[in-house]
Design a protein around this motif. Structure first.
Motif, PDB file in Angstrom:
ATOM      1  N   GLU A   4     -13.232  29.012 111.648  1.00 36.32           N
ATOM      2  CA  GLU A   4     -13.222  28.778 110.205  1.00 36.32           C
ATOM      3  C   GLU A   4     -12.864  27.327 109.890  1.00 36.32           C
ATOM      4  O   GLU A   4     -13.456  26.697 109.005  1.00 36.32           O
ATOM      5  N   ASP A   5     -11.897  26.765 110.624  1.00 37.40           N
ATOM      6  CA  ASP A   5     -11.533  25.357 110.429  1.00 37.40           C
ATOM      7  C   ASP A   5     -12.707  24.440 110.752  1.00 37.40           C
ATOM      8  O   ASP A   5     -12.947  23.449 110.045  1.00 37.40           O
ATOM      9  N   SER A   6     -13.437  24.755 111.813  1.00 34.21           N
ATOM     10  CA  SER A   6     -14.596  23.947 112.190  1.00 34.21           C
ATOM     11  C   SER A   6     -15.680  24.022 111.116  1.00 34.21           C
ATOM     12  O   SER A   6     -16.268  22.998 110.725  1.00 34.21           O
ATOM     13  N   ARG A   7     -15.943  25.236 110.639  1.00 30.73           N
ATOM     14  CA  ARG A   7     -16.952  25.403 109.584  1.00 30.73           C
ATOM     15  C   ARG A   7     -16.542  24.655 108.325  1.00 30.73           C
ATOM     16  O   ARG A   7     -17.353  23.974 107.689  1.00 30.73           O
ATOM     17  N   ARG A   8     -15.261  24.730 107.990  1.00 26.18           N
ATOM     18  CA  ARG A   8     -14.763  24.073 106.789  1.00 26.18           C
ATOM     19  C   ARG A   8     -14.854  22.558 106.919  1.00 26.18           C
ATOM     20  O   ARG A   8     -15.242  21.860 105.970  1.00 26.18           O
ATOM     21  N   ALA A   9     -14.506  22.035 108.090  1.00 28.79           N
ATOM     22  CA  ALA A   9     -14.571  20.590 108.299  1.00 28.79           C
ATOM     23  C   ALA A   9     -15.999  20.078 108.172  1.00 28.79           C
ATOM     24  O   ALA A   9     -16.248  19.014 107.587  1.00 28.79           O
ATOM     25  N   LEU A  10     -16.961  20.828 108.711  1.00 30.12           N
ATOM     26  CA  LEU A  10     -18.361  20.423 108.603  1.00 30.12           C
ATOM     27  C   LEU A  10     -18.856  20.481 107.161  1.00 30.12           C
ATOM     28  O   LEU A  10     -19.593  19.603 106.700  1.00 30.12           O
ATOM     29  N   THR A  11     -18.437  21.510 106.438  1.00 28.88           N
ATOM     30  CA  THR A  11     -18.812  21.625 105.030  1.00 28.88           C
ATOM     31  C   THR A  11     -18.204  20.500 104.217  1.00 28.88           C
ATOM     32  O   THR A  11     -18.840  19.945 103.311  1.00 28.88           O
TER      33      THR A  11
END
Length: 292
Positions: free
Chosen positions: A76-83
Motif C-alpha cells: 500500500e505504501d508503494s502504491r501510494r508513493a507512486l500515485t
C-alpha cells in the motif's frame, strides 16, 4: 502469496467470521473460503479452526498475522508513493474520528474537503480515541482525528488542532447546584460522579488532577459517549465534566477551586508511513482550522 488471499486472511482474522469478512470485502462467502484455502495451500498449514460458530486463528495463523499486515502495508505504501508522484488527489482515505469530534468539530471541515476533492473516497470510522491510536499504529488507519493522548508515542505524530475546556457540571436540582461558594475538589469527591471509561485519555486527564490533590473520584457510572454522559448528568445521576460547547440550560456550570482543565484534540499519523495526497490535503484542512 497473492494480496487478495492475504486481504481475505486479515478480514477473517479481524472479524472472526467468514461471513462478516465476505461483507467487508464485498465478496461471497465461498469466494473468501477459496482464497483462504489457496493461502493455506501456499503456506502448507491450516490458518483457522472453525468449531461451531467460532472462528479462531491456529498457531500458524497467529504467526502469519503480523507478517501479512506488514506485506500489505508495504504494498500500500508503494502504491501510494507512486500515485503521489502523479499529483493526483483521489483514492481511498481511511480516517477515524471519535463520535464527539465527528459530531461537533469535523462536519464543516469534511464538507469543504469533499467539495474540493470529489475523487477521494472517504472511508470514515467512528471509534474511541484509544482504538483509533491502535489503528494508526498497526496501519489499518491512515490517520485519525481524536482526543490526543497525555503520553506521546514515538511512532506517532500527534498534532493538536482544537482545545476543549472541560467544565464541572451537574443538574439544576443536584445538591451541588445550590452551593453559594466556590466548590473544592474535596467537596466534589463527597458526591458520586459520572465519567468517561476508565481507560480513556479524558478520564486519565481528569483523574490526574484529583490524584495531584491527593483525592480519588467517586465514580458511580461510566460511558464513552459524551452525549449519553450529558443526559445522565442532566437527570441528576451525578456531577461530571463536559466540553464547554455541550453546556446548555439542562446543566449548571459549577465554579470549582482548581485551574481549568483542557483536553487537546487533533490529528494522528504514523511517522513511518508514506501519506497519500488525499491525507496530505486533509492535514492541510486541519492545519487551517487551528486557531491563529
Amino acid at each position: 502469496m497473492d494480496t487478495q488471499s492475504l486481504q481475505a486472511f486479515l478480514a477473517v482474522a479481524e472479524t472472526r467470521s467468514f461471513s462478516r469478512a465476505a461483507e467487508v470485502l464485498y465478496l461471497t462467502q465461498p469466494a473468501v473460503s477459496k482464497r483462504i484455502a489457496t493461502l493455506e495451500g501456499q503456506v502448507g498449514a491450516r490458518l483457522f479452526d472453525r468449531i461451531g460458530r467460532q472462528t479462531t486463528l491456529t498457531e500458524a495463523g497467529l504467526l502469519l498475522l503480523p507478517q501479512a499486515r506488514r506485506i500489505l502495508q508495504a504494498m500500500e505504501d508503494s502504491r501510494r508513493a507512486l500515485t503521489n508522484l502523479s499529483g493526483q488527489i483521489g483514492g481511498r482515505l481511511t480516517l477515524a474520528t471519535s463520535h464527539h469530534i465527528g459530531l461537533h468539530r469535523l462536519p464543516p471541515l469534511l464538507k469543504r474537503y469533499t467539495q474540493r476533492h470529489p475523487d477521494v473516497e472517504l472511508d470514515l470510522h467512528f471509534l474511541d480515541s484509544e482504538l483509533a491510536y491502535q489503528g494508526v499504529l498497526d496501519g489499518s488507519l491512515e490517520m485519525a482525528v481524536v482526543t490526543l493522548s497525555p503520553t506521546p508515542h514515538a511512532q506517532l505524530k500527534a498534532q493538536p488542532v482544537w482545545t476543549d475546556r472541560l467544565c464541572f457540571v451537574c443538574a439544576p436540582d443536584h445538591p451541588l447546584a445550590a452551593a453559594a461558594n466556590t466548590l473544592s475538589l474535596a467537596t466534589l469527591c463527597q458526591h458520586t460522579c459520572i465519567m468517561t471509561g476508565a481507560r480513556t485519555f479524558t478520564r486519565a486527564l481528569i483523574e490526574q488532577r484529583f490524584h495531584d490533590a491527593g483525592l480519588s473520584l467517586n465514580v458511580s457510572m461510566a460511558t464513552n459517549y459524551l452525549e449519553t454522559l450529558k443526559m445522565m448528568c442532566s437527570v441528576g445521576l451525578g456531577w461530571s465534566l463536559l466540553p464547554e460547547g455541550m453546556i446548555d440550560d439542562e446543566l449548571v456550570d459549577l465554579a470549582v477551586d482548581t485551574p481549568l482543565i483542557h483536553r487537546p484534540l487533533g490529528y494522528l499519523v504514523h511517522t513511518d508511513r508514506t501519506l497519500s495526497n488525499a491525507a496530505r490535503k486533509m492535514i492541510e484542512e486541519l492545519d487551517a482550522a487551528r486557531p491563529g
